[in-house]
Design a protein around this motif. Structure first.
Motif, mmCIF file in Angstrom:
data_model
loop_
_atom_site.group_PDB
_atom_site.id
_atom_site.type_symbol
_atom_site.label_atom_id
_atom_site.label_comp_id
_atom_site.label_asym_id
_atom_site.label_seq_id
_atom_site.Cartn_x
_atom_site.Cartn_y
_atom_site.Cartn_z
ATOM 1 N N PRO A 125 -77.172 -59.482 1.395
ATOM 2 C CA PRO A 125 -76.266 -59.838 2.499
ATOM 3 C C PRO A 125 -75.080 -58.880 2.590
ATOM 4 O O PRO A 125 -74.533 -58.458 1.575
ATOM 5 C CB PRO A 125 -75.810 -61.253 2.165
ATOM 6 C CG PRO A 125 -76.194 -61.500 0.759
ATOM 7 C CD PRO A 125 -77.223 -60.491 0.363
ATOM 8 N N THR A 126 -74.722 -58.523 3.821
ATOM 9 C CA THR A 126 -73.617 -57.590 4.040
ATOM 10 C C THR A 126 -72.546 -58.150 4.965
ATOM 11 O O THR A 126 -71.545 -57.485 5.199
ATOM 12 C CB THR A 126 -74.144 -56.280 4.659
ATOM 13 O OG1 THR A 126 -74.781 -56.580 5.900
ATOM 14 C CG2 THR A 126 -75.136 -55.581 3.729
ATOM 15 N N LYS A 127 -72.730 -59.344 5.502
ATOM 16 C CA LYS A 127 -71.777 -59.912 6.458
ATOM 17 C C LYS A 127 -71.244 -61.226 5.901
ATOM 18 O O LYS A 127 -71.804 -62.286 6.124
ATOM 19 C CB LYS A 127 -72.473 -60.127 7.813
ATOM 20 C CG LYS A 127 -71.549 -60.574 8.916
ATOM 21 C CD LYS A 127 -70.591 -59.481 9.317
ATOM 22 C CE LYS A 127 -69.749 -59.950 10.478
ATOM 23 N NZ LYS A 127 -68.526 -59.265 10.602
ATOM 24 N N PRO A 128 -70.151 -61.154 5.154
ATOM 25 C CA PRO A 128 -69.615 -62.386 4.551
ATOM 26 C C PRO A 128 -68.915 -63.261 5.597
ATOM 27 O O PRO A 128 -68.549 -62.789 6.674
ATOM 28 C CB PRO A 128 -68.608 -61.862 3.526
ATOM 29 C CG PRO A 128 -68.186 -60.544 4.080
ATOM 30 C CD PRO A 128 -69.380 -59.982 4.802
ATOM 31 N N ILE A 129 -68.766 -64.511 5.246
ATOM 32 C CA ILE A 129 -67.932 -65.410 6.045
ATOM 33 C C ILE A 129 -66.772 -65.847 5.161
ATOM 34 O O ILE A 129 -66.901 -65.918 3.949
ATOM 35 C CB ILE A 129 -68.704 -66.635 6.583
ATOM 36 C CG1 ILE A 129 -69.294 -67.457 5.443
ATOM 37 C CG2 ILE A 129 -69.772 -66.203 7.565
ATOM 38 C CD1 ILE A 129 -69.903 -68.764 5.881
ATOM 39 N N GLY A 130 -65.641 -66.111 5.775
ATOM 40 C CA GLY A 130 -64.494 -66.581 5.022
ATOM 41 C C GLY A 130 -63.587 -65.477 4.550
ATOM 42 O O GLY A 130 -63.770 -64.306 4.880
ATOM 43 N N PRO A 131 -62.601 -65.850 3.743
ATOM 44 C CA PRO A 131 -61.585 -64.895 3.306
ATOM 45 C C PRO A 131 -62.089 -63.987 2.187
ATOM 46 O O PRO A 131 -63.065 -64.292 1.513
ATOM 47 C CB PRO A 131 -60.458 -65.801 2.800
ATOM 48 C CG PRO A 131 -61.156 -67.041 2.358
ATOM 49 C CD PRO A 131 -62.338 -67.210 3.283
ATOM 50 N N PHE A 132 -61.398 -62.875 2.018
ATOM 51 C CA PHE A 132 -61.643 -61.980 0.897
ATOM 52 C C PHE A 132 -60.578 -62.255 -0.156
ATOM 53 O O PHE A 132 -59.428 -62.536 0.172
ATOM 54 C CB PHE A 132 -61.568 -60.518 1.346
ATOM 55 C CG PHE A 132 -62.719 -60.107 2.209
ATOM 56 C CD1 PHE A 132 -63.845 -59.536 1.633
ATOM 57 C CD2 PHE A 132 -62.683 -60.294 3.572
ATOM 58 C CE1 PHE A 132 -64.921 -59.150 2.420
ATOM 59 C CE2 PHE A 132 -63.750 -59.916 4.368
ATOM 60 C CZ PHE A 132 -64.872 -59.351 3.786
ATOM 61 N N TYR A 133 -60.955 -62.169 -1.422
ATOM 62 C CA TYR A 133 -60.039 -62.459 -2.514
ATOM 63 C C TYR A 133 -59.824 -61.225 -3.381
ATOM 64 O O TYR A 133 -60.764 -60.459 -3.612
ATOM 65 C CB TYR A 133 -60.590 -63.590 -3.391
ATOM 66 C CG TYR A 133 -60.687 -64.907 -2.687
ATOM 67 C CD1 TYR A 133 -59.558 -65.673 -2.457
ATOM 68 C CD2 TYR A 133 -61.913 -65.395 -2.242
ATOM 69 C CE1 TYR A 133 -59.633 -66.888 -1.804
ATOM 70 C CE2 TYR A 133 -62.009 -66.607 -1.596
ATOM 71 C CZ TYR A 133 -60.859 -67.347 -1.381
ATOM 72 O OH TYR A 133 -60.946 -68.553 -0.734
ATOM 73 N N THR A 134 -58.602 -61.073 -3.874
ATOM 74 C CA THR A 134 -58.348 -60.050 -4.878
ATOM 75 C C THR A 134 -58.962 -60.532 -6.189
ATOM 76 O O THR A 134 -59.331 -61.712 -6.324
ATOM 77 C CB THR A 134 -56.840 -59.824 -5.083
ATOM 78 O OG1 THR A 134 -56.270 -61.022 -5.637
ATOM 79 C CG2 THR A 134 -56.146 -59.451 -3.774
ATOM 80 N N ASN A 136 -57.463 -61.140 -9.007
ATOM 81 C CA ASN A 136 -56.637 -62.203 -9.571
ATOM 82 C C ASN A 136 -56.820 -63.529 -8.823
ATOM 83 O O ASN A 136 -56.863 -64.598 -9.454
ATOM 84 C CB ASN A 136 -55.151 -61.809 -9.551
ATOM 85 C CG ASN A 136 -54.854 -60.708 -10.556
ATOM 86 O OD1 ASN A 136 -55.565 -60.547 -11.537
ATOM 87 N ND2 ASN A 136 -53.818 -59.935 -10.307
ATOM 88 N N GLU A 137 -56.920 -63.468 -7.521
ATOM 89 C CA GLU A 137 -57.163 -64.694 -6.744
ATOM 90 C C GLU A 137 -58.520 -65.307 -7.113
ATOM 91 O O GLU A 137 -58.651 -66.524 -7.256
ATOM 92 C CB GLU A 137 -57.134 -64.403 -5.248
ATOM 93 C CG GLU A 137 -55.751 -64.076 -4.708
ATOM 94 C CD GLU A 137 -55.790 -63.575 -3.275
ATOM 95 O OE1 GLU A 137 -54.815 -63.848 -2.553
ATOM 96 O OE2 GLU A 137 -56.770 -62.891 -2.891
ATOM 97 N N MET A 138 -59.497 -64.442 -7.297
ATOM 98 C CA MET A 138 -60.839 -64.914 -7.666
ATOM 99 C C MET A 138 -60.810 -65.588 -9.035
ATOM 100 O O MET A 138 -61.459 -66.599 -9.241
ATOM 101 C CB MET A 138 -61.801 -63.731 -7.670
ATOM 102 C CG MET A 138 -63.216 -64.118 -8.005
ATOM 103 S SD MET A 138 -64.305 -62.682 -8.106
ATOM 104 C CE MET A 138 -63.672 -61.879 -9.572
ATOM 105 N N GLN A 139 -60.026 -65.043 -9.969
ATOM 106 C CA GLN A 139 -59.955 -65.615 -11.311
ATOM 107 C C GLN A 139 -59.332 -67.016 -11.297
ATOM 108 O O GLN A 139 -59.710 -67.871 -12.079
ATOM 109 C CB GLN A 139 -59.145 -64.696 -12.237
ATOM 110 C CG GLN A 139 -59.830 -63.371 -12.526
ATOM 111 C CD GLN A 139 -61.193 -63.552 -13.168
ATOM 112 O OE1 GLN A 139 -61.369 -64.301 -14.111
ATOM 113 N NE2 GLN A 139 -62.181 -62.875 -12.610
ATOM 114 N N ARG A 140 -58.371 -67.235 -10.374
ATOM 115 C CA ARG A 140 -57.756 -68.562 -10.259
ATOM 116 C C ARG A 140 -58.756 -69.538 -9.719
ATOM 117 O O ARG A 140 -58.830 -70.672 -9.995
ATOM 118 C CB ARG A 140 -56.539 -68.518 -9.328
ATOM 119 C CG ARG A 140 -55.320 -67.933 -9.985
ATOM 120 C CD ARG A 140 -54.056 -68.267 -9.187
ATOM 121 N NE ARG A 140 -54.147 -67.873 -7.789
ATOM 122 C CZ ARG A 140 -53.618 -66.773 -7.273
ATOM 123 N NH1 ARG A 140 -52.958 -65.954 -8.024
ATOM 124 N NH2 ARG A 140 -53.748 -66.500 -6.016
#
Length: 140
Positions: A125-134, A136-140
């Motif tokens: 898949p190459t077309k995500p839906i929703g926000p992108f996370y850094t 650090n955000e992903m780790q939280r």
């Protein structure tokens, strides 16, 4: 008279602000230009993306989901965001037409497509839906 298809991406609608008010404002700006095309006699069809809107609504759904009030499934959330964006477009066009005494109204249509579950692109898949996370955000 020309036949014109206007394609408006979900990211262009969002433009860095997830709020409904900000997205509706973006749509209004675009519909002012589209209204002029229509008033000039062109036949215009507008299509739009909704990836960020779908992702944001899914997150809202899941955060508020409970046994008694479960989150809506993906296909329903897609239709919900199609409806809201279509509503903003229709409303903006109709408002613009009232200011210029153009004697017609806009119509928004919700559509469905058939997706082949065996399509090989589902493997990458190459077309995500929703926000992108850094990271650090992903780790939280």
């Amino acid at each position: 008279m020309k036949r014109i298809v206007v394609a408006l991406g979900g990211n262009a609608i969002e433009a860095g602000d997830n709020s409904a008010a900000a997205q509706e404002k973006q749509v209004k700006k675009t519909m002012k230009v589209v209204a002029k095309m229509i008033e000039n006699g062109d036949q215009v069809a507008i299509v739009h993306g909704n990836g960020p809107q779908v992702g944001n609504l899914l997150l809202q759904q899941y955060k508020g989901s409970s046994k008694d009030n479960p989150a809506m499934p993906l296909d329903t959330v897609v239709a919900m965001t199609q409806g809201s964006i279509g509503y903003w477009m229709q409303k903006a066009l109709d408002d613009q037409f009232k200011h210029t005494n153009y004697p017609h109204q806009a119509v928004a249509l919700i559509t469905q497509i058939i997706v082949n579950a065996n399509d090989p692109t589902f493997k990458n898949p190459t077309k995500p839906i929703g926000p992108f996370y850094t990271f650090n955000e992903m780790q939280r």
